[in-house]
Design a protein around this motif. Structure first.
Motif, PDB file in Angstrom:
ATOM      1  N   ILE A  14      -4.255   6.798  11.956  1.00 10.37           N
ATOM      2  CA  ILE A  14      -3.044   5.954  12.524  1.00 10.37           C
ATOM      3  C   ILE A  14      -2.446   6.182  11.898  1.00 10.37           C
ATOM      4  O   ILE A  14      -1.226   5.672  11.367  1.00 10.37           O
ATOM      5  CB  ILE A  14      -3.206   5.445  13.973  1.00 10.37           C
ATOM      6  N   GLY A  15      -2.420   4.319  11.175  1.00 11.83           N
ATOM      7  CA  GLY A  15      -2.104   3.835  10.770  1.00 11.83           C
ATOM      8  C   GLY A  15      -1.670   4.768   8.943  1.00 11.83           C
ATOM      9  O   GLY A  15      -0.539   4.559   8.393  1.00 11.83           O
ATOM     10  N   ALA A  16      -2.185   5.347   8.669  1.00  6.44           N
ATOM     11  CA  ALA A  16      -2.622   5.947   7.282  1.00  6.44           C
ATOM     12  C   ALA A  16      -0.817   7.012   7.348  1.00  6.44           C
ATOM     13  O   ALA A  16      -0.448   7.157   6.934  1.00  6.44           O
ATOM     14  CB  ALA A  16      -3.539   6.234   7.170  1.00  6.44           C
ATOM     15  N   THR A  17      -1.393   7.832   8.735  1.00  2.00           N
ATOM     16  CA  THR A  17       0.170   9.161   9.335  1.00  2.00           C
ATOM     17  C   THR A  17       1.062   8.331   9.024  1.00  2.00           C
ATOM     18  O   THR A  17       1.988   9.087   9.361  1.00  2.00           O
ATOM     19  CB  THR A  17      -0.733   9.693  10.771  1.00  2.00           C
ATOM     20  N   PHE A  18       1.057   7.170   9.977  1.00  2.00           N
ATOM     21  CA  PHE A  18       2.382   7.057  10.040  1.00  2.00           C
ATOM     22  C   PHE A  18       3.033   6.301   8.900  1.00  2.00           C
ATOM     23  O   PHE A  18       4.560   6.475   8.344  1.00  2.00           O
ATOM     24  CB  PHE A  18       2.267   5.910  10.966  1.00  2.00           C
ATOM     25  N   ALA A  19       2.074   6.067   7.763  1.00  2.00           N
ATOM     26  CA  ALA A  19       3.007   6.032   6.407  1.00  2.00           C
ATOM     27  C   ALA A  19       3.210   6.808   5.901  1.00  2.00           C
ATOM     28  O   ALA A  19       4.931   7.121   4.818  1.00  2.00           O
ATOM     29  CB  ALA A  19       1.790   4.701   5.687  1.00  2.00           C
ATOM     30  N   VAL A  20       2.338   7.963   5.834  1.00  2.00           N
ATOM     31  CA  VAL A  20       2.955   9.188   5.330  1.00  2.00           C
ATOM     32  C   VAL A  20       3.954   9.571   5.792  1.00  2.00           C
ATOM     33  O   VAL A  20       5.484  10.808   5.481  1.00  2.00           O
ATOM     34  CB  VAL A  20       1.577  10.374   5.401  1.00  2.00           C
ATOM     35  N   ALA A 109      -1.574   3.542   2.846  1.00  2.00           N
ATOM     36  CA  ALA A 109      -1.144   5.124   2.682  1.00  2.00           C
ATOM     37  C   ALA A 109      -0.179   4.875   1.884  1.00  2.00           C
ATOM     38  O   ALA A 109       1.014   5.587   0.877  1.00  2.00           O
ATOM     39  CB  ALA A 109      -0.566   5.881   3.739  1.00  2.00           C
ATOM     40  N   ARG A 110       0.574   3.509   2.273  1.00  2.00           N
ATOM     41  CA  ARG A 110       1.970   3.728   1.581  1.00  2.00           C
ATOM     42  C   ARG A 110       1.952   2.446  -0.155  1.00  2.00           C
ATOM     43  O   ARG A 110       2.546   3.151  -0.750  1.00  2.00           O
ATOM     44  CB  ARG A 110       2.410   1.868   2.266  1.00  2.00           C
ATOM     45  N   LEU A 111       1.338   2.624  -0.382  1.00  2.00           N
ATOM     46  CA  LEU A 111       0.791   2.339  -1.686  1.00  2.00           C
ATOM     47  C   LEU A 111       0.046   3.956  -2.416  1.00  2.00           C
ATOM     48  O   LEU A 111       1.130   4.119  -3.150  1.00  2.00           O
ATOM     49  CB  LEU A 111      -1.037   1.648  -2.212  1.00  2.00           C
ATOM     50  N   PHE A 112       0.199   4.821  -1.366  1.00  2.00           N
ATOM     51  CA  PHE A 112       0.066   5.941  -2.703  1.00  2.00           C
ATOM     52  C   PHE A 112       1.651   6.672  -2.404  1.00  2.00           C
ATOM     53  O   PHE A 112       2.176   7.420  -3.281  1.00  2.00           O
ATOM     54  CB  PHE A 112      -1.136   6.665  -2.202  1.00  2.00           C
ATOM     55  N   VAL A 113       1.591   6.556  -1.438  1.00  2.00           N
ATOM     56  CA  VAL A 113       3.770   7.119  -1.190  1.00  2.00           C
ATOM     57  C   VAL A 113       4.731   6.430  -1.643  1.00  2.00           C
ATOM     58  O   VAL A 113       5.111   6.948  -2.751  1.00  2.00           O
ATOM     59  CB  VAL A 113       4.136   6.776   0.333  1.00  2.00           C
ATOM     60  N   LEU A 114       4.238   5.641  -2.185  1.00  2.00           N
ATOM     61  CA  LEU A 114       5.399   4.975  -3.472  1.00  2.00           C
ATOM     62  C   LEU A 114       4.812   4.752  -5.267  1.00  2.00           C
ATOM     63  O   LEU A 114       6.297   4.553  -5.594  1.00  2.00           O
ATOM     64  CB  LEU A 114       4.971   2.924  -3.352  1.00  2.00           C
ATOM     65  N   VAL A 115       3.835   4.981  -5.433  1.00  6.84           N
ATOM     66  CA  VAL A 115       4.286   4.994  -6.632  1.00  6.84           C
ATOM     67  C   VAL A 115       3.976   6.968  -6.817  1.00  6.84           C
ATOM     68  O   VAL A 115       3.634   7.286  -8.360  1.00  6.84           O
ATOM     69  CB  VAL A 115       2.146   4.868  -6.955  1.00  6.84           C
ATOM     70  N   GLY A 116       4.143   7.714  -5.967  1.00  4.32           N
ATOM     71  CA  GLY A 116       4.195   8.887  -6.104  1.00  4.32           C
ATOM     72  C   GLY A 116       2.898   9.975  -6.310  1.00  4.32           C
ATOM     73  O   GLY A 116       3.170  11.134  -6.035  1.00  4.32           O
ATOM     74  N   ALA A 117       2.505   9.421  -5.409  1.00  2.00           N
ATOM     75  CA  ALA A 117       0.842   9.946  -5.173  1.00  2.00           C
ATOM     76  C   ALA A 117       0.366  10.184  -3.670  1.00  2.00           C
ATOM     77  O   ALA A 117      -0.221  10.203  -2.815  1.00  2.00           O
ATOM     78  CB  ALA A 117      -0.206   9.107  -5.462  1.00  2.00           C
ATOM     79  N   GLY A 118       1.525  10.696  -2.651  1.00  2.47           N
ATOM     80  CA  GLY A 118       1.701  11.143  -1.462  1.00  2.47           C
ATOM     81  C   GLY A 118       0.712  12.208  -1.116  1.00  2.47           C
ATOM     82  O   GLY A 118       0.468  11.608   0.497  1.00  2.47           O
ATOM     83  N   PRO A 279       7.557  12.936   0.330  1.00  3.30           N
ATOM     84  CA  PRO A 279       8.220  12.651  -1.363  1.00  3.30           C
ATOM     85  C   PRO A 279       6.662  12.945  -2.674  1.00  3.30           C
ATOM     86  O   PRO A 279       6.269  12.007  -2.097  1.00  3.30           O
ATOM     87  CB  PRO A 279       8.947  11.207  -2.055  1.00  3.30           C
ATOM     88  N   ASP A 280       6.712  13.056  -3.674  1.00  2.00           N
ATOM     89  CA  ASP A 280       6.461  13.288  -4.428  1.00  2.00           C
ATOM     90  C   ASP A 280       6.647  12.543  -5.970  1.00  2.00           C
ATOM     91  O   ASP A 280       6.029  12.378  -7.425  1.00  2.00           O
ATOM     92  CB  ASP A 280       5.537  14.474  -4.854  1.00  2.00           C
ATOM     93  N   ARG A 281       7.573  12.012  -5.375  1.00  2.66           N
ATOM     94  CA  ARG A 281       7.925  11.111  -6.834  1.00  2.66           C
ATOM     95  C   ARG A 281       7.724   9.495  -6.824  1.00  2.66           C
ATOM     96  O   ARG A 281       8.013   9.152  -5.655  1.00  2.66           O
ATOM     97  CB  ARG A 281       9.312  11.304  -6.996  1.00  2.66           C
ATOM     98  N   HIS A 282       7.654   8.669  -7.438  1.00  3.28           N
ATOM     99  CA  HIS A 282       7.330   6.810  -7.073  1.00  3.28           C
ATOM    100  C   HIS A 282       9.113   6.700  -7.114  1.00  3.28           C
ATOM    101  O   HIS A 282       9.960   7.118  -7.047  1.00  3.28           O
ATOM    102  CB  HIS A 282       7.773   6.668  -8.710  1.00  3.28           C
ATOM    103  N   TRP A 283       8.756   5.836  -5.697  1.00  2.73           N
ATOM    104  CA  TRP A 283       9.839   4.985  -5.366  1.00  2.73           C
ATOM    105  C   TRP A 283      11.260   4.560  -7.106  1.00  2.73           C
ATOM    106  O   TRP A 283      12.279   4.278  -6.187  1.00  2.73           O
ATOM    107  CB  TRP A 283       9.106   3.965  -4.893  1.00  2.73           C
ATOM    108  N   ARG A 284      10.598   4.362  -7.519  1.00  2.00           N
ATOM    109  CA  ARG A 284      11.952   3.828  -9.010  1.00  2.00           C
ATOM    110  C   ARG A 284      12.878   5.152  -9.110  1.00  2.00           C
ATOM    111  O   ARG A 284      14.483   4.639  -9.697  1.00  2.00           O
ATOM    112  CB  ARG A 284      11.229   3.527  -9.785  1.00  2.00           C
ATOM    113  N   VAL A 285      12.175   6.206  -9.263  1.00  2.00           N
ATOM    114  CA  VAL A 285      12.856   7.504  -9.445  1.00  2.00           C
ATOM    115  C   VAL A 285      14.517   7.851  -8.191  1.00  2.00           C
ATOM    116  O   VAL A 285      13.634   8.595  -6.479  1.00  2.00           O
ATOM    117  CB  VAL A 285      11.605   8.345  -9.595  1.00  2.00           C
TER     118      VAL A 285
END
Length: 322
Positions: A14-20, A109-118, A279-285
């Motif tokens: 559930i937590g991972a799904t919410f983050a994605v 999941a949030r860590l992967f999403v932020l670095v562009g590895a959603g 999104p599949d890009r880094h959060w800085r982009v």
């Protein structure tokens, strides 16, 4: 509202799904926090993380504790036969494991999403739900679904003689099933509303139009099949392989098949994931739509400046005395 052995696994999923589902919003929040540098808007104060923990603490945790008190045998998958076999600390463990599991799933999941590895964030949800379904279908001794669909120890003991149809019918007419049905409507309904709502909210942000490749209704259906349908099918297949080949060989074959289906760059699961608009890009982009808008605005400003420069000499010529 599910047995204690599976509750932390479900909470992680559930937590991972919410983050994605809130991936695009999480990236915008990270840009805002890093850009402003305001201490009161720390990453720990992320509203999506707070809502995830609030959901876990108010719905799955208390309903599970209630069912453990009402029917401890079913809530422990018949590892205990009644209240005498359940340590009081299990209720505390149930509630804490649900909240902590949701927290860990969200953060991973949030860590992967932020670095562009959603996509790898999505795999966190797949892993959590696969382990959940495998626990409920197979369990630790191959009787997982029998334990899940037996309302009391006697029904579980009589399962081989009664058969699947009679066992399911007996469970469907029990008070435990009624409680699971009522709680499940609230718990799962709220969960789905939050996930779909966050997806739709993210699709309205800049850049989402370029990432979303299909209509929203189809994207929601694909997301649901990927998060729930795929892990269920995988758990069912893994259970069959374990029954046919044994634990080590069955899990080994399943791991090989799962790797082929999930990990290659051109796998069908990756292709379907790419249609949903996460999104599949880094959060800085910055989002593409925002960059395009800035480019168009700059081009428009240059055009206006050029037009003004061309018009100015004409005005001067007309005002020059003959």
């Amino acid at each position: 509202m599910i047995p204690v052995q599976a509750a932390p696994l479900w909470a992680y999923g559930i937590g991972a799904t919410f983050a994605v589902a809130a991936g695009r919003q999480l990236q915008w929040w990270e840009r805002s926090v890093r850009g402003e540098g305001v201490r009161t808007r720390s990453r720990a104060a992320n509203p999506y993380l707070a809502l995830t923990l609030l959901y876990a603490a108010l719905l799955p945790a208390p309903t599970g504790a209630y069912l453990m008190w009402q029917n401890p045998a079913w809530s422990t998958m018949h590892a205990a036969r009644g209240h005498d076999g359940v340590w009081a600390g299990f209720a505390l463990f149930y509630g804490a494991s649900v909240v902590v599991g949701a927290l860990l799933g969200f953060l991973a999941a949030r860590l992967f999403v932020l670095v562009g590895a959603g996509y790898w964030g999505y795999l966190q949800a797949v892993a959590g739900y696969f382990l959940l379904f495998f626990t409920l279908i197979h369990g630790w001794d191959g009787t997982g679904y029998e334990r899940l669909l037996s309302a009391d120890p006697r029904a579980f003991a009589d399962w081989p003689a009664e058969g699947v149809a009679n066992g399911v019918l007996a469970f469907a007419t029990s008070g435990t099933f009624l409680a699971v049905l009522i709680f499940g409507t609230a718990v799962i309904g709220t969960m789905l509303l939050a996930e779909i709502g966050w997806l739709v909210e993210g699709w309205r942000l800049p850049g989402a139009a370029a990432d979303l490749k299909v209509p929203r209704v189809i994207a929601v259906a694909i997301a649901g099949a990927g998060v729930y349908g795929l892990p269920f099918a995988g758990a069912l297949g893994a259970s069959v392989l374990v029954r046919l080949l044994g634990w080590w060989a069955g899990i080994g074959v399943f791991a090989l098949v799962a790797g082929v289906v999930l990990l290659p760059a051109r796998s069908p699961v990756r292709a379907l994931y790419g249609l949903v608009g996460v999104p599949d890009r880094h959060w800085r982009v910055e989002p593409e739509a925002g960059a395009e808008a800035e480019a168009e605005a700059a081009a428009g400003a240059e055009a206006e400046a050029g037009a003004g420069a061309e018009a100015e000499p004409e005005v001067r010529r007309t005002s020059r005395p003959g």
